[in-house]
Design an enzyme around this catalytic site. Structure first.
Site, PDB file in Angstrom:
ATOM      1  N   LYS A  18     -29.912 -26.775  26.977  1.00 28.74           N
ATOM      2  CA  LYS A  18     -28.985 -27.867  27.321  1.00 28.74           C
ATOM      3  C   LYS A  18     -28.253 -27.571  28.637  1.00 28.74           C
ATOM      4  CE  LYS A  18     -25.708 -28.618  24.324  1.00 28.74           C
ATOM      5  NZ  LYS A  18     -24.352 -28.499  24.866  1.00 28.74           N
ATOM      6  N   ARG A  92     -19.280 -33.118  18.259  1.00 28.60           N
ATOM      7  CA  ARG A  92     -19.978 -32.122  17.458  1.00 28.60           C
ATOM      8  C   ARG A  92     -19.961 -32.508  15.973  1.00 28.60           C
ATOM      9  NH1 ARG A  92     -19.659 -28.027  21.327  1.00 28.60           N
ATOM     10  NH2 ARG A  92     -19.826 -25.889  20.817  1.00 28.60           N
ATOM     11  N   ARG A 126     -34.184 -12.008  24.879  1.00 31.31           N
ATOM     12  CA  ARG A 126     -33.076 -11.962  25.847  1.00 31.31           C
ATOM     13  C   ARG A 126     -32.389 -10.594  25.851  1.00 31.31           C
ATOM     14  NH1 ARG A 126     -29.600 -17.333  26.017  1.00 31.31           N
ATOM     15  NH2 ARG A 126     -28.546 -16.618  24.138  1.00 31.31           N
ATOM     16  N   ARG A 159     -27.424  -9.039  22.583  1.00 29.71           N
ATOM     17  CA  ARG A 159     -26.167  -9.501  21.983  1.00 29.71           C
ATOM     18  C   ARG A 159     -26.326  -9.614  20.476  1.00 29.71           C
ATOM     19  NH1 ARG A 159     -24.679 -14.840  25.213  1.00 29.71           N
ATOM     20  NH2 ARG A 159     -24.537 -15.498  23.060  1.00 29.71           N
ATOM     21  N   ARG A 170     -26.947 -19.774  13.074  1.00 29.24           N
ATOM     22  CA  ARG A 170     -26.286 -20.709  14.006  1.00 29.24           C
ATOM     23  C   ARG A 170     -27.063 -22.018  14.106  1.00 29.24           C
ATOM     24  NH1 ARG A 170     -26.000 -17.421  19.200  1.00 29.24           N
ATOM     25  NH2 ARG A 170     -25.377 -19.329  20.237  1.00 29.24           N
TER      26      ARG A 170
END
Ligand code: AMP
Length: 225
Positions: A18, A92, A126, A159, A170
């Site tokens: 996004k 949201r 990542r 992370r 999530r």
């Protein structure tokens, strides 16, 4: 007669690209990008009244309560009243979507649809260099030496919230909360969905859709941005 200004929202799961798509939109179209997360972080940094009130929610990763959030975003929208805008990160929840619609009708809601397995793979690859914030991805932007920062040679880390179990959680939370928002806009008839595995695949479709609402920048205009 006053011209009607373009009003839009962009939706997409965490790590769906996004941010990348929004920045390409801003580079290509004359639009004010209103990111609720960025605006909240600015307020926290500047220690404004709202910034002080919302800090604890952002620190703990919780959503800011709807009443506070709606009031905050209305002020931001008011400031951009004379410009076309793209709202990012808001709404949201269904309550936020309903109250936004009662204040401001939208031209289009862009929904980026990337399969969850693709997002999880992307996030798994990542790696971050903590002290500089440099981000690598073993799938498409790998460090020269695996696990080491290109510039300093220091160790890269992953992370905690990029771990597959955390990402899955999530994504599930996002889906649960956002599904009613997506259904709401679908029912109104302003939802446009863009499916793909990468931002490069999704971007041309978003670009084509937006050109039906407004002209893209010419090359000369773009070079001035
Ligand atoms: P973001 O940068 O969009 O991930 O937002 C960062 C944080 O800001 C979120 O974790 C929430 O605490 C808060 N936030 C941003 N937008 C909203 C919203 N529409 N409703 C509630 N909280 C929000």
């Amino acid at each position: 007669m006053a011209t009607k200004l373009f009003r839009s929202v962009i939706l997409g799961a965490p790590a769906s690209g996004k941010g990348t798509i929004s920045s390409r939109i801003v580079k290509n179209f004359n639009l004010e990008h209103i990111s609720s997360g960025d605006k909240l972080r600015q307020n926290i940094k500047n220690k404004t009244t709202i910034g002080v009130a919302v800090e604890k929610y952002l620190q703990s990763g919780q959503l800011v309560p709807d009443d506070l959030m709606v009031k905050f975003i209305y002020e931001e929208i008011n400031e951009a009243a004379n410009k076309p805008w793209l709202l990012d990160g808001f709404p949201r929840t269904l309550a936020q979507a309903e109250s936004l619609w009662s204040l401001q009708k939208l031209d289009v809601v862009l929904n980026l649809v990337v399969p969850f397995e693709v997002i999880i793979e992307r996030v798994k690859g990542r790696w971050i260099h903590l002290s500089s914030g440099r981000v690598y991805n073993t799938n498409f932007n790998a460090p020269k030496i695996p696990g080491k920062d290109d510039i300093t040679g220091e160790d890269l880390v992953q992370r905690v919230d990029d771990q597959p179990e955390v990402v899955t959680k999530r994504l599930e939370e996002y889906e649960k909360l956002t599904k009613p928002v997506i259904d709401y806009y679908r029912k109104i008839g302003i939802l446009q969905e863009f499916c793909g595995n990468t931002s490069d695949e999704i971007w041309p479709k978003v670009h084509d859709s937006l050109t039906t609402f407004m002209p893209p920048y010419t090359a000369a205009q773009k070079s001035r941005i």
